[in-house]
Design a protein around this motif. Structure first.
Motif, mmCIF file in Angstrom:
data_model
loop_
_atom_site.group_PDB
_atom_site.id
_atom_site.type_symbol
_atom_site.label_atom_id
_atom_site.label_comp_id
_atom_site.label_asym_id
_atom_site.label_seq_id
_atom_site.Cartn_x
_atom_site.Cartn_y
_atom_site.Cartn_z
ATOM 1 N N MET A 1 0.835 -1.188 0.000
ATOM 2 C CA MET A 1 0.000 0.000 0.000
ATOM 3 C C MET A 1 0.875 1.244 0.000
ATOM 4 O O MET A 1 2.013 1.209 0.416
ATOM 5 C CB MET A 1 -0.892 0.004 1.246
ATOM 6 N N ALA A 2 0.293 2.344 -0.412
ATOM 7 C CA ALA A 2 1.004 3.621 -0.408
ATOM 8 C C ALA A 2 1.189 4.088 1.028
ATOM 9 O O ALA A 2 0.428 3.727 1.924
ATOM 10 C CB ALA A 2 0.195 4.650 -1.199
ATOM 11 N N LEU A 3 2.208 4.891 1.238
ATOM 12 C CA LEU A 3 2.427 5.471 2.558
ATOM 13 C C LEU A 3 1.227 6.306 2.958
ATOM 14 O O LEU A 3 0.645 7.002 2.128
ATOM 15 C CB LEU A 3 3.668 6.367 2.536
ATOM 16 N N GLN A 4 0.883 6.254 4.230
ATOM 17 C CA GLN A 4 -0.210 7.042 4.767
ATOM 18 C C GLN A 4 0.278 7.729 6.033
ATOM 19 O O GLN A 4 0.835 7.076 6.914
ATOM 20 C CB GLN A 4 -1.406 6.151 5.119
ATOM 21 N N PRO A 5 0.085 9.052 6.150
ATOM 22 C CA PRO A 5 0.487 9.735 7.383
ATOM 23 C C PRO A 5 -0.216 9.125 8.597
ATOM 24 O O PRO A 5 -1.340 8.635 8.498
ATOM 25 C CB PRO A 5 0.024 11.173 7.162
ATOM 26 N N PHE A 6 0.459 9.149 9.739
ATOM 27 C CA PHE A 6 -0.138 8.668 10.974
ATOM 28 C C PHE A 6 0.541 9.322 12.176
ATOM 29 O O PHE A 6 1.633 9.856 12.075
ATOM 30 C CB PHE A 6 -0.061 7.141 11.104
ATOM 31 N N ALA B 1 6.047 8.024 21.165
ATOM 32 C CA ALA B 1 5.235 8.573 20.076
ATOM 33 C C ALA B 1 5.943 8.278 18.758
ATOM 34 O O ALA B 1 7.174 8.228 18.695
ATOM 35 C CB ALA B 1 5.048 10.069 20.243
ATOM 36 N N MET B 2 5.155 8.083 17.730
ATOM 37 C CA MET B 2 5.679 7.840 16.401
ATOM 38 C C MET B 2 4.772 8.561 15.418
ATOM 39 O O MET B 2 3.551 8.599 15.605
ATOM 40 C CB MET B 2 5.673 6.336 16.120
ATOM 41 N N SER B 3 5.376 9.162 14.378
ATOM 42 C CA SER B 3 4.547 9.838 13.386
ATOM 43 C C SER B 3 5.193 9.756 12.004
ATOM 44 O O SER B 3 6.407 9.624 11.878
ATOM 45 C CB SER B 3 4.318 11.298 13.759
ATOM 46 N N LEU B 4 4.337 9.828 11.010
ATOM 47 C CA LEU B 4 4.752 9.896 9.612
ATOM 48 C C LEU B 4 3.945 11.025 8.996
ATOM 49 O O LEU B 4 2.713 11.015 9.048
ATOM 50 C CB LEU B 4 4.472 8.576 8.888
ATOM 51 N N TYR C 1 9.581 10.839 9.107
ATOM 52 C CA TYR C 1 9.212 9.738 9.993
ATOM 53 C C TYR C 1 9.966 9.956 11.295
ATOM 54 O O TYR C 1 11.193 10.098 11.284
ATOM 55 C CB TYR C 1 9.606 8.411 9.338
ATOM 56 N N SER C 2 9.256 10.036 12.402
ATOM 57 C CA SER C 2 9.916 10.299 13.673
ATOM 58 C C SER C 2 9.355 9.416 14.773
ATOM 59 O O SER C 2 8.216 8.959 14.712
ATOM 60 C CB SER C 2 9.761 11.770 14.067
ATOM 61 N N MET C 3 10.198 9.174 15.750
ATOM 62 C CA MET C 3 9.785 8.430 16.930
ATOM 63 C C MET C 3 10.515 8.983 18.140
ATOM 64 O O MET C 3 11.630 9.507 18.020
ATOM 65 C CB MET C 3 10.051 6.938 16.793
ATOM 66 N N SER C 4 9.869 8.906 19.288
ATOM 67 C CA SER C 4 10.503 9.329 20.534
ATOM 68 C C SER C 4 9.985 8.451 21.658
ATOM 69 O O SER C 4 8.880 7.906 21.583
ATOM 70 C CB SER C 4 10.206 10.802 20.822
ATOM 71 N N ILE C 5 10.798 8.310 22.679
ATOM 72 C CA ILE C 5 10.409 7.563 23.864
ATOM 73 C C ILE C 5 11.106 8.209 25.047
ATOM 74 O O ILE C 5 12.232 8.698 24.913
ATOM 75 C CB ILE C 5 10.736 6.058 23.739
#
Length: 189
Positions: A10-15, A31-34, A43-47
């Motif tokens: 599937m195509a990339l989808q923001p989240f 947290a994670m986001s696209l 594309y980012s993630m943090s903990i």
């Protein structure tokens, strides 16, 4: 990323996703986001918790089904120690370099080739490729090193996510005496 096992990628989808995690009994929030801005994706993630924080981000473009990193950052803080590394991927000259809190022998340049990715992009590719049945073989270019990442499907497992039973595909990668395990669930970033 959402896909079923029999469907094409599937195509990339923001989240945006929020997580709770623990390591050796110590809880943390993640947290994670696209997100997309024009042709570029981030594309980012943090903990983190009261004792430590860690964040990673990569800016990339999708070209012919490949995720091509343009730059990234990796930051961590533990008690009084801080570390910050910035990556630059120069596709014109096929070189990657790192600046910041990096050892001179890890600053690069490292010779790249088409298809090279950083660790965050391997995560995205893994979710896409496991769901579509594609080979899960990648070349990781990160922190001044090149590392092959070859995953295999290790079965199906049901995990409890947010109090719900979710069917997942378990994938495993082993190299250098270390093992990475990931669980891929359709519709769950």
């Amino acid at each position: 990323i959402s896909a079923s096992a029999s469907a094409p990628a599937m195509a990339l989808q923001p989240f945006n996703a929020q997580y709770e995690a623990s390591y050796k009994g110590v809880p943390a929030s993640g947290a994670m986001s696209l997100s997309q801005q024009g042709a570029r994706w981030t594309y980012s993630m943090s903990i983190g918790n009261a004792a430590a924080t860690m964040s990673q981000a990569t800016v990339f473009v999708e070209t012919n089904g490949m995720f091509r990193p343009l730059g990234g950052s990796d930051r961590s803080q533990y008690l009084m120690q801080r570390k910050s590394v910035v990556a630059r991927y120069d596709w014109k000259n096929m070189q990657a370099r790192w600046t910041g809190d990096v050892k001179p022998n890890r600053a690069g340049p490292v010779k790249m080739r088409p298809g090279d990715m950083d660790a965050l992009l391997v995560n995205l590719a893994l979710a896409r490729d496991a769901a579509s049945g594609k080979p899960m073989n990648y070349r990781l270019v990160e922190n001044g090193k090149i590392k092959p990442m070859n995953y295999r499907i290790a079965g199906k497992e049901t995990l409890s996510i947010a109090g719900k039973s979710v069917a997942t595909t378990k994938v495993v990668q082993s190299a250098g005496g270390k093992q990475t395990v990931a669980w891929i669930a359709p519709g769950i970033p």
